[in-house]
Motif scaffolding. Structure first.
Motif, PDB file in Angstrom:
ATOM      1  N   ALA A 105       6.377  -0.781   1.097  1.00 37.34           N
ATOM      2  CA  ALA A 105       5.751  -0.778  -0.172  1.00 37.34           C
ATOM      3  C   ALA A 105       4.391  -0.580  -0.260  1.00 37.34           C
ATOM      4  N   LEU A 106       2.905  -0.572  -1.388  1.00 33.33           N
ATOM      5  CA  LEU A 106       2.308  -0.594  -1.055  1.00 33.33           C
ATOM      6  C   LEU A 106       2.407  -1.043  -2.614  1.00 33.33           C
ATOM      7  N   ASP A 107       1.752  -2.004  -2.781  1.00 33.81           N
ATOM      8  CA  ASP A 107       1.103  -2.944  -3.819  1.00 33.81           C
ATOM      9  C   ASP A 107      -0.127  -2.968  -4.291  1.00 33.81           C
ATOM     10  N   SER A 108      -1.636  -1.858  -3.630  1.00 32.45           N
ATOM     11  CA  SER A 108      -2.870  -1.685  -4.225  1.00 32.45           C
ATOM     12  C   SER A 108      -3.026  -0.824  -4.297  1.00 32.45           C
ATOM     13  N   VAL A 109      -3.737   0.054  -4.584  1.00 29.75           N
ATOM     14  CA  VAL A 109      -5.170   1.100  -4.237  1.00 29.75           C
ATOM     15  C   VAL A 109      -5.957   0.445  -3.285  1.00 29.75           C
ATOM     16  N   GLU A 110      -6.000  -0.599  -2.462  1.00 23.39           N
ATOM     17  CA  GLU A 110      -6.540  -1.024  -1.246  1.00 23.39           C
ATOM     18  C   GLU A 110      -5.458  -0.970  -0.175  1.00 23.39           C
ATOM     19  N   ALA A 111      -3.882  -1.101  -0.564  1.00 22.21           N
ATOM     20  CA  ALA A 111      -2.818  -0.959   0.625  1.00 22.21           C
ATOM     21  C   ALA A 111      -3.466   0.158   0.548  1.00 22.21           C
ATOM     22  N   TRP A 112      -3.348   1.454  -0.030  1.00 23.67           N
ATOM     23  CA  TRP A 112      -2.773   2.698   0.344  1.00 23.67           C
ATOM     24  C   TRP A 112      -4.022   3.303   1.294  1.00 23.67           C
ATOM     25  N   TRP A 113      -5.564   2.342   0.455  1.00 24.18           N
ATOM     26  CA  TRP A 113      -5.933   3.564   1.479  1.00 24.18           C
ATOM     27  C   TRP A 113      -6.576   3.358   2.976  1.00 24.18           C
ATOM     28  N   ARG A 114      -5.317   1.544   2.951  1.00 20.83           N
ATOM     29  CA  ARG A 114      -6.074   1.332   4.054  1.00 20.83           C
ATOM     30  C   ARG A 114      -4.623   2.038   5.477  1.00 20.83           C
ATOM     31  N   ARG A 115      -3.744   3.003   4.727  1.00 20.80           N
ATOM     32  CA  ARG A 115      -2.690   3.355   5.511  1.00 20.80           C
ATOM     33  C   ARG A 115      -2.711   4.777   5.323  1.00 20.80           C
ATOM     34  N   HIS A 116      -3.771   5.086   4.670  1.00 23.08           N
ATOM     35  CA  HIS A 116      -4.117   6.574   4.622  1.00 23.08           C
ATOM     36  C   HIS A 116      -5.189   6.533   5.535  1.00 23.08           C
TER      37      HIS A 116
ATOM     38  N   ARG B 272       3.155   9.374   4.329  1.00 25.99           N
ATOM     39  CA  ARG B 272       4.027   7.544   4.746  1.00 25.99           C
ATOM     40  C   ARG B 272       3.344   6.774   2.822  1.00 25.99           C
ATOM     41  N   MET B 273       3.429   7.740   1.828  1.00 24.27           N
ATOM     42  CA  MET B 273       3.370   6.852   1.104  1.00 24.27           C
ATOM     43  C   MET B 273       4.913   6.593   0.846  1.00 24.27           C
ATOM     44  N   ASP B 274       4.752   5.909   0.023  1.00 27.61           N
ATOM     45  CA  ASP B 274       5.982   4.853  -0.853  1.00 27.61           C
ATOM     46  C   ASP B 274       6.251   5.960  -1.928  1.00 27.61           C
ATOM     47  N   ARG B 275       5.009   5.889  -3.117  1.00 32.95           N
ATOM     48  CA  ARG B 275       5.414   6.804  -4.353  1.00 32.95           C
ATOM     49  C   ARG B 275       4.484   7.985  -3.907  1.00 32.95           C
TER      50      ARG B 275
ATOM     51  N   VAL C 120      19.592   9.172  -5.143  1.00 32.88           N
ATOM     52  CA  VAL C 120      18.477   8.232  -4.743  1.00 32.88           C
ATOM     53  C   VAL C 120      18.529   6.257  -5.546  1.00 32.88           C
ATOM     54  N   ASP C 121      18.296   6.172  -5.033  1.00 36.65           N
ATOM     55  CA  ASP C 121      18.247   4.650  -5.218  1.00 36.65           C
ATOM     56  C   ASP C 121      16.995   5.037  -7.198  1.00 36.65           C
ATOM     57  N   VAL C 122      17.507   4.157  -8.240  1.00 38.78           N
ATOM     58  CA  VAL C 122      17.339   4.049  -9.462  1.00 38.78           C
ATOM     59  C   VAL C 122      15.857   4.001  -9.080  1.00 38.78           C
ATOM     60  N   GLU C 123      14.864   3.175  -8.924  1.00 42.67           N
ATOM     61  CA  GLU C 123      14.098   2.360  -9.361  1.00 42.67           C
ATOM     62  C   GLU C 123      13.358   3.767  -8.511  1.00 42.67           C
ATOM     63  N   MET C 124      13.675   4.307  -7.259  1.00 43.41           N
ATOM     64  CA  MET C 124      12.539   5.499  -6.865  1.00 43.41           C
ATOM     65  C   MET C 124      12.693   7.168  -7.649  1.00 43.41           C
ATOM     66  N   ARG C 125      14.023   7.086  -8.655  1.00 47.08           N
ATOM     67  CA  ARG C 125      14.008   8.056  -9.073  1.00 47.08           C
ATOM     68  C   ARG C 125      13.614   7.963 -10.560  1.00 47.08           C
ATOM     69  N   GLU C 126      13.634   7.260 -11.081  1.00 46.37           N
ATOM     70  CA  GLU C 126      13.003   6.918 -12.365  1.00 46.37           C
ATOM     71  C   GLU C 126      11.789   6.618 -11.944  1.00 46.37           C
ATOM     72  N   ARG C 127      11.474   6.765 -11.253  1.00 48.34           N
ATOM     73  CA  ARG C 127       9.315   6.822 -10.850  1.00 48.34           C
ATOM     74  C   ARG C 127       9.321   8.222 -10.878  1.00 48.34           C
ATOM     75  N   TRP C 128      10.059   8.713  -9.929  1.00 51.85           N
ATOM     76  CA  TRP C 128      10.040  10.730  -9.746  1.00 51.85           C
ATOM     77  C   TRP C 128       9.858  10.586 -11.189  1.00 51.85           C
ATOM     78  N   GLN C 129      10.929  10.772 -12.241  1.00 51.31           N
ATOM     79  CA  GLN C 129      10.991  11.442 -13.483  1.00 51.31           C
ATOM     80  C   GLN C 129      10.049  11.073 -13.979  1.00 51.31           C
ATOM     81  N   ARG C 130       9.746   9.723 -13.979  1.00 50.54           N
ATOM     82  CA  ARG C 130       8.117  10.099 -14.299  1.00 50.54           C
ATOM     83  C   ARG C 130       7.052  10.505 -14.043  1.00 50.54           C
ATOM     84  N   ASP C 131       6.762  10.738 -12.646  1.00 52.47           N
ATOM     85  CA  ASP C 131       5.306  11.487 -12.511  1.00 52.47           C
ATOM     86  C   ASP C 131       5.686  12.990 -12.190  1.00 52.47           C
ATOM     87  N   ARG C 132       6.411  13.380 -11.556  1.00 54.09           N
ATOM     88  CA  ARG C 132       6.477  14.674 -11.778  1.00 54.09           C
ATOM     89  C   ARG C 132       6.022  15.529 -13.293  1.00 54.09           C
ATOM     90  N   ARG C 133       5.450  15.170 -14.017  1.00 52.31           N
ATOM     91  CA  ARG C 133       4.638  15.497 -14.710  1.00 52.31           C
ATOM     92  C   ARG C 133       3.257  15.532 -14.587  1.00 52.31           C
TER      93      ARG C 133
END
Length: 311
Positions: free
Chosen positions: A17-28, A48-51, A271-284
């Motif tokens: 899980a990534l919890d911040s922009v800083e965590a995303w940037w470190r992984r990038h 590599r990203m979680d979302r 797919v688990d509910v949290e990830m599926r709902e996030r996809w449905q929200r973000d695919r826009r």
């Protein structure tokens, strides 16, 4: 691209899980030494990203490095174009004014992706009008910490809310001559960036989707279709983004990606509910600027057919 293909197909598809922009940037940044090429970086960092939101952010950074290779690799960057009247060249009112051996920059940008966390800013500005009254645009590189730069956070969007946006106020910002990039700000930078961004953002999203597909046991044929589309867009990303033939090829690849995503809908049910709902929200996110993209594609077709086109 065999190394990044092998990475997509064999790397462990875990989801720390990534919890911040800083965590995303470190992984990038952790992906960068292995895959320094922007197109490879977009695919691998997306994987590599979680979302999807953080995959998009990595694709956006890869796109900027593709068009602006002089940017420091370890600095987050942001393109600053949109103003109150939009992002069309005629709408740019931010002014670049000569001062001594350099310049000053004044204006307001209303929507800057990753603006709150950017360290390097790429600002589209006007240096006046030409004889035909067309806006003469330049691209200016700024340190986000420079005197006269004010960043104003904007509320999160209803999709990919993890990716912050900001407004930018520029008041008498001093600009050194070497920070005004060579060439026309529109034809050399702003216009091709639309295509460069489409390529790299979609590569990052595809990298992330391949990871989801492998982790969740989607049908092999579907996984391999996503990889094949990634190969197509990867090849297109390495071509001249101003070439109308490249626009047409990208249009075909994105249409195929859209059809593949429709076929993925059944697989998302497992797919688990949290990830599926996030996809449905973000695919826009993938449909943003679709009208502009369609207009650009039609203009490219006209240019190839011998017409002038208007993009």
């Amino acid at each position: 691209m065999k190394d990044v293909l092998r990475f997509l197909l064999t790397e462990a598809p875990d989801f720390p899980a990534l919890d911040s922009v800083e965590a995303w940037w470190r992984r990038h940044l952790a992906v960068l030494p292995r895959f320094p090429s922007p197109a490879d970086l977009a695919l691998a960092s997306g994987f590599r990203m979680d979302r999807m939101g953080f995959a998009f952010a990595s694709g956006y950074q890869a796109a900027l490095r593709s068009l602006f290779p002089q940017l420091p690799q370890d600095q987050r960057a942001a393109l600053c174009a949109t103003e109150t009247g939009g992002g069309h060249p005629s709408a740019i009112e931010t002014k670049l004014t000569p001062k001594g051996a350099g310049w000053t920059l004044d204006g307001v940008k209303t929507y800057v992706t990753l603006g709150t966390h950017a360290e390097a800013l790429l600002v589209v500005a006007s240096e006046g009008r030409d004889a035909q009254e067309r806006n003469r645009l330049r691209m200016v590189r700024l340190d986000a910490r420079a005197s006269g730069v004010t960043v104003e956070p904007l509320p999160p969007l209803g999709f990919v809310p993890e990716v912050p946006h900001a407004a930018l106020r520029l008041e008498g910002v001093e600009v050194a001559p070497e920070d005004v990039l060579p060439g026309d700000g529109y034809t050399r930078y702003l216009k091709p960036f639309r295509t460069v961004e489409d390529c790299h953002v979609n590569l990052a999203v595809l990298g992330w989707l391949v990871k989801v597909a492998r982790r969740c046991g989607w049908p092999v044929a579907l996984r391999e279709e996503l990889v094949a589309i990634a190969v197509m867009i990867h090849a297109i990303a390495r071509e001249d983004p101003s070439d109308p033939a490249v626009h047409v090829a990208l249009g075909g690849a994105l249409a195929q990606m859209h059809r593949a995503l429709e076929r993925c809908e059944v697989a998302w049910e497992g797919v688990d509910v949290e990830m599926r709902e996030r996809w449905q929200r973000d695919r826009r996110l993938l449909d943003l600027a679709s009208k502009v993209r369609a207009k650009r594609l039609e203009a490219a077709r006209q240019r190839l057919a011998g017409g002038a086109g208007d993009d």
